[in-house]
Design an enzyme around this catalytic site. Structure first.
Site, PDB file in Angstrom:
ATOM      1  N   ALA A  24       0.813  -1.217   0.000  1.00  0.00           N
ATOM      2  CA  ALA A  24       0.000   0.000   0.000  1.00  0.00           C
ATOM      3  C   ALA A  24       0.846   1.266   0.000  1.00  0.00           C
ATOM      4  CB  ALA A  24      -0.939  -0.002   1.199  1.00  0.00           C
ATOM      5  N   PHE A  35      -4.362   0.627   4.543  1.00  0.00           N
ATOM      6  CA  PHE A  35      -5.366   0.004   5.405  1.00  0.00           C
ATOM      7  C   PHE A  35      -4.944  -0.066   6.868  1.00  0.00           C
ATOM      8  CE2 PHE A  35      -6.470  -1.530   1.225  1.00  0.00           C
ATOM      9  CZ  PHE A  35      -7.843  -1.540   1.235  1.00  0.00           C
ATOM     10  N   ARG A  36      -3.681  -0.428   7.118  1.00  0.00           N
ATOM     11  CA  ARG A  36      -3.318  -0.846   8.475  1.00  0.00           C
ATOM     12  C   ARG A  36      -2.434   0.120   9.251  1.00  0.00           C
ATOM     13  NH1 ARG A  36      -3.909  -5.123   5.256  1.00  0.00           N
ATOM     14  NH2 ARG A  36      -5.244  -6.794   5.999  1.00  0.00           N
ATOM     15  N   HIS A 123      -4.398  -8.711  -5.653  1.00  0.00           N
ATOM     16  CA  HIS A 123      -5.725  -8.414  -5.100  1.00  0.00           C
ATOM     17  C   HIS A 123      -6.700  -7.886  -6.140  1.00  0.00           C
ATOM     18  CE1 HIS A 123      -3.803  -7.934  -0.828  1.00  0.00           C
ATOM     19  NE2 HIS A 123      -3.852  -9.183  -1.255  1.00  0.00           N
ATOM     20  N   CYS A 134     -24.655 -12.232 -15.491  1.00  0.00           N
ATOM     21  CA  CYS A 134     -24.318 -12.710 -16.843  1.00  0.00           C
ATOM     22  C   CYS A 134     -22.827 -12.804 -17.106  1.00  0.00           C
ATOM     23  CB  CYS A 134     -24.964 -11.816 -17.895  1.00  0.00           C
ATOM     24  SG  CYS A 134     -24.256 -10.146 -17.996  1.00  0.00           S
ATOM     25  N   CYS A 153     -25.887  -3.999 -14.230  1.00  0.00           N
ATOM     26  CA  CYS A 153     -25.657  -4.377 -15.614  1.00  0.00           C
ATOM     27  C   CYS A 153     -26.827  -3.883 -16.466  1.00  0.00           C
ATOM     28  CB  CYS A 153     -25.534  -5.892 -15.721  1.00  0.00           C
ATOM     29  SG  CYS A 153     -25.352  -6.526 -17.400  1.00  0.00           S
ATOM     30  N   SER A 195       4.154  -3.745   5.141  1.00  0.00           N
ATOM     31  CA  SER A 195       4.551  -4.155   6.490  1.00  0.00           C
ATOM     32  C   SER A 195       4.887  -5.638   6.560  1.00  0.00           C
ATOM     33  CB  SER A 195       3.427  -3.844   7.474  1.00  0.00           C
ATOM     34  OG  SER A 195       2.270  -4.597   7.140  1.00  0.00           O
ATOM     35  N   ASN A 217      11.009   0.950   2.999  1.00  0.00           N
ATOM     36  CA  ASN A 217       9.780   1.207   3.739  1.00  0.00           C
ATOM     37  C   ASN A 217       9.995   2.355   4.717  1.00  0.00           C
ATOM     38  OD1 ASN A 217       7.020   0.146   3.887  1.00  0.00           O
ATOM     39  ND2 ASN A 217       7.466  -0.222   6.054  1.00  0.00           N
TER      40      ASN A 217
END
Length: 245
Positions: A24, A35-36, A123, A134, A153, A195, A217
């Site tokens: 991320a 996110f973390r 992801h 469909c 759709c 991380s 990092n």
């Protein structure tokens, strides 16, 4: 710090096969939250009675599609985001015919927007969407939402879900196996902006058998002894320095 940047640049120049494994932190400098971290999405108030981890799960999409998509489009989709220094540097390496494979945990498509072609998305991507009824595929820019904010759709009014891995779902096994193979054959592994706390992505580093493994990092990570060189700084700063040296 400067000596480490020079060493990293030399390793990149000397390597025949590079894998860049990004988390991320690669996209945060494009304005996309992680996110973390302390300020990440999972540590923020979702505005609902549910936790963010629940909202972005497969069961929540099925049972509460309106709440799912309201949260999803507000917090996970960034169509105006543009590639940053990290994305651009990696794309330039590929343009110079460096053998570089990018493995990303991000879902924003910014590596491809920068010009990289060898990208494995563990992801998935918000840019791709599929009708659950469909199977028709839709890019993000053409999605049509109903009055509740749910993408539908136009052919059968089925819910169109993003091609991203939600909580409770397995990673794309093809992307994962291709990532393992790429790491195994690389002579340089660069791990950046992650991380290394999430399985199975963090297990990929154990497939590396090459010459040097690098960690880039902003903050310390688990298992630092696995790396030959660690540069603790923002990715934007690191890759700007790489380009200038």
């Amino acid at each position: 710090m400067q000596n480490k940047i020079i060493k990293l640049k030399k390793l990149i120049e000397q390597s025949n096969s590079i894998v860049f494994f990004g988390g991320a932190g690669v996209s945060t400098e494009s304005g996309i939250p992680d996110f973390r971290s302390a300020d990440g999405l999972f540590n923020q108030d979702s505005g609902q009675t549910y936790q963010p981890e629940d909202i972005v799960s497969d069961w929540f999409l099925k049972e509460q599609p309106e709440l799912f998509f309201n949260y999803y489009f507000e917090h996970l989709v960034y169509p105006e985001a543009v590639p940053n220094a990290t994305h651009l540097y990696l794309a330039e390496l590929e343009a110079k015919e460096k053998d570089i494979t990018i493995i990303t945990q991000n879902i924003d498509g910014l590596h491809q927007a920068a010009g990289s072609e060898k990208v494995l998305e563990l992801h998935g991507s918000t840019l791709r969407n599929t009708c659950l009824t469909c199977g028709e595929n839709y890019p993000l820019r053409v999605l049509r939402q109903d009055d509740k904010g749910i993408p539908r759709c136009p052919h059968d009014n089925g819910i169109v879900r993003p091609d991203v891995v939600l909580y409770g779902e397995m990673l794309d096994q093809t992307a994962l196996s291709m990532s393992m193979a790429a790491v195994e054959k690389a002579d340089l592994l660069i791990v950046a902006g992650t991380s290394l706390s999430v399985y199975p992505a963090n297990s990929l580093i154990h497939y590396f058998k090459g010459e040097a493994s690098i960690l880039l990092n902003r903050t310390p990570v688990q298992h630092p002894a696995l790396f030959d060189l660690i540069i603790q700084d923002s990715l934007g700063s690191i890759f700007k320095q790489l380009k200038e040296n």
